[in-house]
Design an enzyme around this catalytic site. Structure first.
Site, PDB file in Angstrom:
ATOM      1  N   GLY A   7       0.814  -1.208   0.000  1.00 40.59           N
ATOM      2  CA  GLY A   7       0.000   0.000   0.000  1.00 40.59           C
ATOM      3  C   GLY A   7       0.845   1.255   0.000  1.00 40.59           C
ATOM      4  O   GLY A   7       2.045   1.232   0.298  1.00 40.59           O
ATOM      5  N   ALA A   8       0.184   2.345  -0.350  1.00 39.39           N
ATOM      6  CA  ALA A   8       0.840   3.653  -0.299  1.00 39.39           C
ATOM      7  C   ALA A   8      -0.118   4.635   0.345  1.00 39.39           C
ATOM      8  O   ALA A   8      -0.327   5.747  -0.120  1.00 39.39           O
ATOM      9  CB  ALA A   8       1.236   4.116  -1.700  1.00 39.39           C
ATOM     10  N   GLY A   9      -0.725   4.176   1.435  1.00 44.01           N
ATOM     11  CA  GLY A   9      -1.627   5.027   2.201  1.00 44.01           C
ATOM     12  C   GLY A   9      -0.864   5.828   3.224  1.00 44.01           C
ATOM     13  O   GLY A   9       0.309   6.166   3.011  1.00 44.01           O
ATOM     14  N   GLY A  10      -1.498   6.103   4.359  1.00 42.87           N
ATOM     15  CA  GLY A  10      -0.881   6.982   5.343  1.00 42.87           C
ATOM     16  C   GLY A  10       0.440   6.476   5.884  1.00 42.87           C
ATOM     17  O   GLY A  10       1.502   7.051   5.621  1.00 42.87           O
ATOM     18  N   GLY A  12       2.205   3.400   5.461  1.00 45.73           N
ATOM     19  CA  GLY A  12       3.127   2.815   4.487  1.00 45.73           C
ATOM     20  C   GLY A  12       3.674   3.837   3.521  1.00 45.73           C
ATOM     21  O   GLY A  12       4.866   3.828   3.195  1.00 45.73           O
ATOM     22  N   ASN A 102      -1.676  -2.085  14.275  1.00 49.89           N
ATOM     23  CA  ASN A 102      -1.994  -1.847  15.672  1.00 49.89           C
ATOM     24  C   ASN A 102      -2.271  -3.168  16.387  1.00 49.89           C
ATOM     25  O   ASN A 102      -2.671  -4.151  15.773  1.00 49.89           O
ATOM     26  CB  ASN A 102      -3.227  -0.945  15.785  1.00 49.89           C
ATOM     27  CG  ASN A 102      -2.950   0.461  15.280  1.00 49.89           C
ATOM     28  OD1 ASN A 102      -1.878   1.017  15.523  1.00 49.89           O
ATOM     29  ND2 ASN A 102      -3.898   1.044  14.574  1.00 49.89           N
ATOM     30  N   LYS A 185       2.323   0.024  23.138  1.00 47.93           N
ATOM     31  CA  LYS A 185       1.405   0.752  22.268  1.00 47.93           C
ATOM     32  C   LYS A 185      -0.003   0.172  22.346  1.00 47.93           C
ATOM     33  O   LYS A 185      -0.990   0.912  22.311  1.00 47.93           O
ATOM     34  CB  LYS A 185       1.904   0.737  20.825  1.00 47.93           C
ATOM     35  CG  LYS A 185       1.001   1.543  19.897  1.00 47.93           C
ATOM     36  CD  LYS A 185       1.450   1.552  18.454  1.00 47.93           C
ATOM     37  CE  LYS A 185       0.452   2.340  17.596  1.00 47.93           C
ATOM     38  NZ  LYS A 185       0.834   2.354  16.160  1.00 47.93           N
ATOM     39  N   GLU A 268     -11.104  -1.169  13.639  1.00 44.80           N
ATOM     40  CA  GLU A 268     -10.275  -2.254  14.160  1.00 44.80           C
ATOM     41  C   GLU A 268     -10.672  -2.619  15.586  1.00 44.80           C
ATOM     42  O   GLU A 268      -9.869  -3.133  16.348  1.00 44.80           O
ATOM     43  CB  GLU A 268      -8.801  -1.844  14.131  1.00 44.80           C
ATOM     44  CG  GLU A 268      -8.221  -1.668  12.747  1.00 44.80           C
ATOM     45  CD  GLU A 268      -6.738  -1.347  12.761  1.00 44.80           C
ATOM     46  OE1 GLU A 268      -5.977  -2.055  12.086  1.00 44.80           O
ATOM     47  OE2 GLU A 268      -6.348  -0.378  13.458  1.00 44.80           O
TER      48      GLU A 268
END
Length: 307
Positions: A7-10, A12, A102, A185, A268
Site C-alpha cells: 500500500g501507499a496510504g498513510g 506505508g 496496531n 502501544k 479495528e
C-alpha cells in the site's frame, strides 16, 4: 536491499517515501486506482518535517513475482488475510515481513502463514491520513519507527535494514524487546480508542466532563492489568508518560478509530478492544470499562452493517 511496502496510504506511504528519499530501493504494492494516481501525481507527503514529492515505483498484485528482502505491512487489521495473500509471492528464503499494524494479534497470523523466522515486530508512532487527492498528510510532530527481532538468532537482513532505517529521516529505534514495545502501544491505543470512541470526543473534551477522567483512568488501569497478567507489564516511566498524555486537559488527541467511526466506516475494534477483552477474560482480569467500550463499538458496527 529491496523493500516492498504494501500500500501507499498513510503509514506505508509516509515511511516508504522517507526511506526512498534517503536512497532506499522501495516498491509499493498497490491497487490499480492508486497506481494510476501515483503515476500521474507522484507520491506526495505534507509533513512538519519536510514535504516530499517523489516518483513512486509500483507493482500490482497480479504482477508481483519477484522476491524482496523486506516487506513492510501497514494495512488495517481487518484486511490482514488479503494482505498476506497479496505479499506471499514476494516472500523468499531470506525475506522478513515487518508489520506496522496496531495491537498484537496479527503476529500470530503472520507467523502461522510465513514462519517465525520471517516475522519481525514493529511499531509505528505517527498520526497520518490520506487526503481525497491522494496526498499523505502528517498530522503531528511524531514519526517514530520501532522494529526488532522476536527471537534468536536475528534475521541476517535486520542489521542492514536498521542501518537503512536509521538514515531515513524519522526517529528509528532498533529494539531488543520488540514484543514489549508492541504491548506498550497496545495498552495506550486500547485506552485511547476506548475512551475517544465511546464518548466521541478528544482527550481534552472527555476530561472536561463529569466522569471523563475516571473513565480514562479506569480503562488504562484495566489494560495495564491485562498486560501484566500477560507477562508484558509496562515500566514505571512508560506508565507515567502514558497517563500524562491521557489526562492532559489541553489535549486534542483522539484515536484514528474515532475518525473511522465518524466516516461511518469499519474499525479495528475487534483487533484492539476485542482482543484486549478476550485476553482479560482468559486471564480472569476484571475489565468492566473495557467491555462497555467494546460493546459500544460492536453496537456501532451492528448498526453500520444493517444500513
Amino acid at each position: 536491499m529491496r523493500i516492498l511496502v504494501l500500500g501507499a496510504g498513510g503509514i506505508g506511504g509516509y515511511y516508504g517515501a522517507r526511506i526512498q528519499a534517503a536512497g532506499g530501493d522501495v516498491t509499493f504494492l498497490v491497487r490499480p486506482a492508486r497506481a494510476e494516481q501515483l503515476k500521474k501525481e507522484g507520491l506526495v507527503v505534507s509533513s512538519p518535517f519536510g514535504d516530499l514529492h517523489l516518483a513512486a515505483k509500483t507493482v500490482l498484485k497480479e504482477d508481483l513475482k519477484e522476491r524482496f528482502d523486506v516487506i513492510i505491512v501497514s494495512c488495517k487489521a481487518y484486511d490482514l488475510a488479503s494482505a498476506m495473500d497479496a505479499i506471499a509471492p514476494a516472500v523468499g528464503e531470506g525475506t522478513v515481513v515487518l508489520p506496522l499494524l496496531n495491537g498484537v494479534r496479527h503476529i500470530d497470523a503472520l507467523v502461522e502463514r510465513f514462519g517465525a523466522a520471517h516475522v519481525l515486530g514493529g511499531v509505528a508512532a505517527i498520526s497520518v491520513t490520506l487526503s481525497p487527492a491522494g496526498e499523505i498528510l502528517h498530522l503531528n510532530k511524531m514519526h517514530r519507527f520501532i522494529t526488532g527481532a522476536r527471537g534468536e538468532p536475528a534475521p541476517a537482513v535486520l542489521a542492514p535494514l536498521a542501518q537503512r532505517l536509521s538514515a531515513a529521516g524519522f526517529e528509528f529505534i532498533l529494539s531488543n524487546n520488540i514484543d514489549q514495545a508492541m504491548w506498550d502501544k497496545f495498552v495506550f491505543l486500547t485506552t485511547l480508542a476506548g475512551a475517544t470512541c465511546t464518548l466521541r470526543a478528544t482527550v481534552g473534551q472527555i476530561l472536561a466532563t463529569v466522569a471523563g477522567e475516571s473513565f480514562i483512568n479506569s480503562l488504562f488501569d484495566e489494560c495495564l492489568r491485562v498486560a501484566a497478567a500477560s507477562g508484558h507489564a509496562l515500566g514505571d516511566a512508560q506508565m507515567t508518560a502514558f497517563r500524562g498524555q491521557l489526562t492532559d486537559k489541553s489535549s486534542g488527541l483522539m484515536a484514528s478509530m474515532l475518525r473511522d467511526v465518524e466516516k461511518g466506516g469499519p474499525t479495528e475494534a475487534d483487533h484492539i478492544l476485542g482482543d484486549m477483552v478476550a485476553r482479560a477474560d482468559a486471564l480472569k482480569v476484571e475489565a468492566p470499562m473495557l467491555k462497555i467500550a467494546y460493546s459500544h463499538l460492536q453496537a456501532y458496527d451492528l448498526r453500520r452493517r444493517a444500513t
